[in-house]
Enzyme design. Structure first.
Site, mmCIF file in Angstrom:
data_model
loop_
_atom_site.group_PDB
_atom_site.id
_atom_site.type_symbol
_atom_site.label_atom_id
_atom_site.label_comp_id
_atom_site.label_asym_id
_atom_site.label_seq_id
_atom_site.Cartn_x
_atom_site.Cartn_y
_atom_site.Cartn_z
ATOM 1 N N GLU A 63 0.833 -1.204 0.000
ATOM 2 C CA GLU A 63 0.000 0.000 0.000
ATOM 3 C C GLU A 63 0.864 1.249 0.000
ATOM 4 O O GLU A 63 2.090 1.176 0.181
ATOM 5 C CB GLU A 63 -0.898 0.004 1.250
ATOM 6 C CG GLU A 63 -0.082 0.072 2.545
ATOM 7 C CD GLU A 63 -0.916 0.086 3.823
ATOM 8 O OE1 GLU A 63 -2.041 -0.434 3.821
ATOM 9 O OE2 GLU A 63 -0.413 0.631 4.828
ATOM 10 N N HIS A 65 0.315 5.777 1.030
ATOM 11 C CA HIS A 65 -0.559 6.814 1.587
ATOM 12 C C HIS A 65 0.295 8.020 1.915
ATOM 13 O O HIS A 65 1.535 7.945 1.889
ATOM 14 C CB HIS A 65 -1.282 6.279 2.833
ATOM 15 C CG HIS A 65 -0.456 5.357 3.686
ATOM 16 N ND1 HIS A 65 0.677 5.788 4.324
ATOM 17 C CD2 HIS A 65 -0.554 4.023 3.956
ATOM 18 C CE1 HIS A 65 1.215 4.755 4.985
ATOM 19 N NE2 HIS A 65 0.505 3.664 4.763
ATOM 20 N N HIS A 103 4.897 0.241 0.165
ATOM 21 C CA HIS A 103 5.599 -0.479 1.229
ATOM 22 C C HIS A 103 4.851 -1.751 1.588
ATOM 23 O O HIS A 103 3.623 -1.829 1.457
ATOM 24 C CB HIS A 103 5.810 0.397 2.467
ATOM 25 C CG HIS A 103 4.544 0.957 3.042
ATOM 26 N ND1 HIS A 103 3.892 2.021 2.477
ATOM 27 C CD2 HIS A 103 3.803 0.585 4.119
ATOM 28 C CE1 HIS A 103 2.810 2.292 3.187
ATOM 29 N NE2 HIS A 103 2.727 1.428 4.194
ATOM 30 N N CYS A 117 5.421 0.620 15.191
ATOM 31 C CA CYS A 117 5.154 1.571 14.110
ATOM 32 C C CYS A 117 4.565 2.841 14.703
ATOM 33 O O CYS A 117 3.483 2.821 15.293
ATOM 34 C CB CYS A 117 4.202 0.967 13.088
ATOM 35 S SG CYS A 117 3.809 2.102 11.741
HETATM 36 MN MN MN Z 1 1.050 1.653 5.628
#
Ligand code: MN
Length: 143
Positions: A63, A65, A103, A117
């Site tokens: 994905e 973003h 990624h 994260c």
């Molecule tokens: Mn992500």
């Protein structure tokens, strides 16, 4: 959660009072064997800290973003794709995922990949690649 100032780790990457959640709500995004735990979610901070764990042989969604990820591997081994390149990952490695960069995280076949994260609390919805885009990106596991 915030009323508990210390939440003990159980020695197996679970923490007192922290639920182990499904990685994503949507079933439409492809992934395999990933769990999510929200470790810190303080409304007075702009960020959240999550712990993701990918089981051996599993992977996160490919994905991109606008929001960034700051990642620290704290368990196991694997690989990540960031932009055009695949990278080997081991414990304590750090990964920066810049805005609008494809990624994906893969666990090694025989070990999980667990990582912290750090992410903005406010974030845009991930975009998934078209078939053409997906096939032109590097394959983190070489196939
Ligand atoms: Mn992500």
């Amino acid at each position: 959660m915030a009323d508990q100032l210390v939440r003990k780790h159980d020695g197996r990457f679970h923490w007192e009072g922290v639920d182990v959640l499904a990685y994503k709500q949507e079933a439409s995004a492809p992934f395999r064997d990933v769990t999510r735990q929200v470790l810190f979610d303080d409304p007075t901070l702009a960020t959240q800290l999550r712990y993701f764990e990918v089981a051996p042989g599993g992977w996160t969604t490919l994905e991109r973003h606008e929001h960034v990820h700051n990642v620290m591997v704290i368990r196991g081994r694997g690989r990540c794709l960031v932009g055009e390149r695949a990278h080997e990952l081991a414990q304590n490695d750090l990964v920066t995922v810049p805005p609008m960069t494809w990624h994906q995280f893969h666990a090694a076949p025989d070990e999980p990949l667990g990582f912290l994260c750090l992410v903005s609390r406010e974030r845009d919805r991930p975009q998934l690649p078209s078939e053409d885009e997906a096939s032109s990106l590097a394959k983190p596991l070489g196939g």
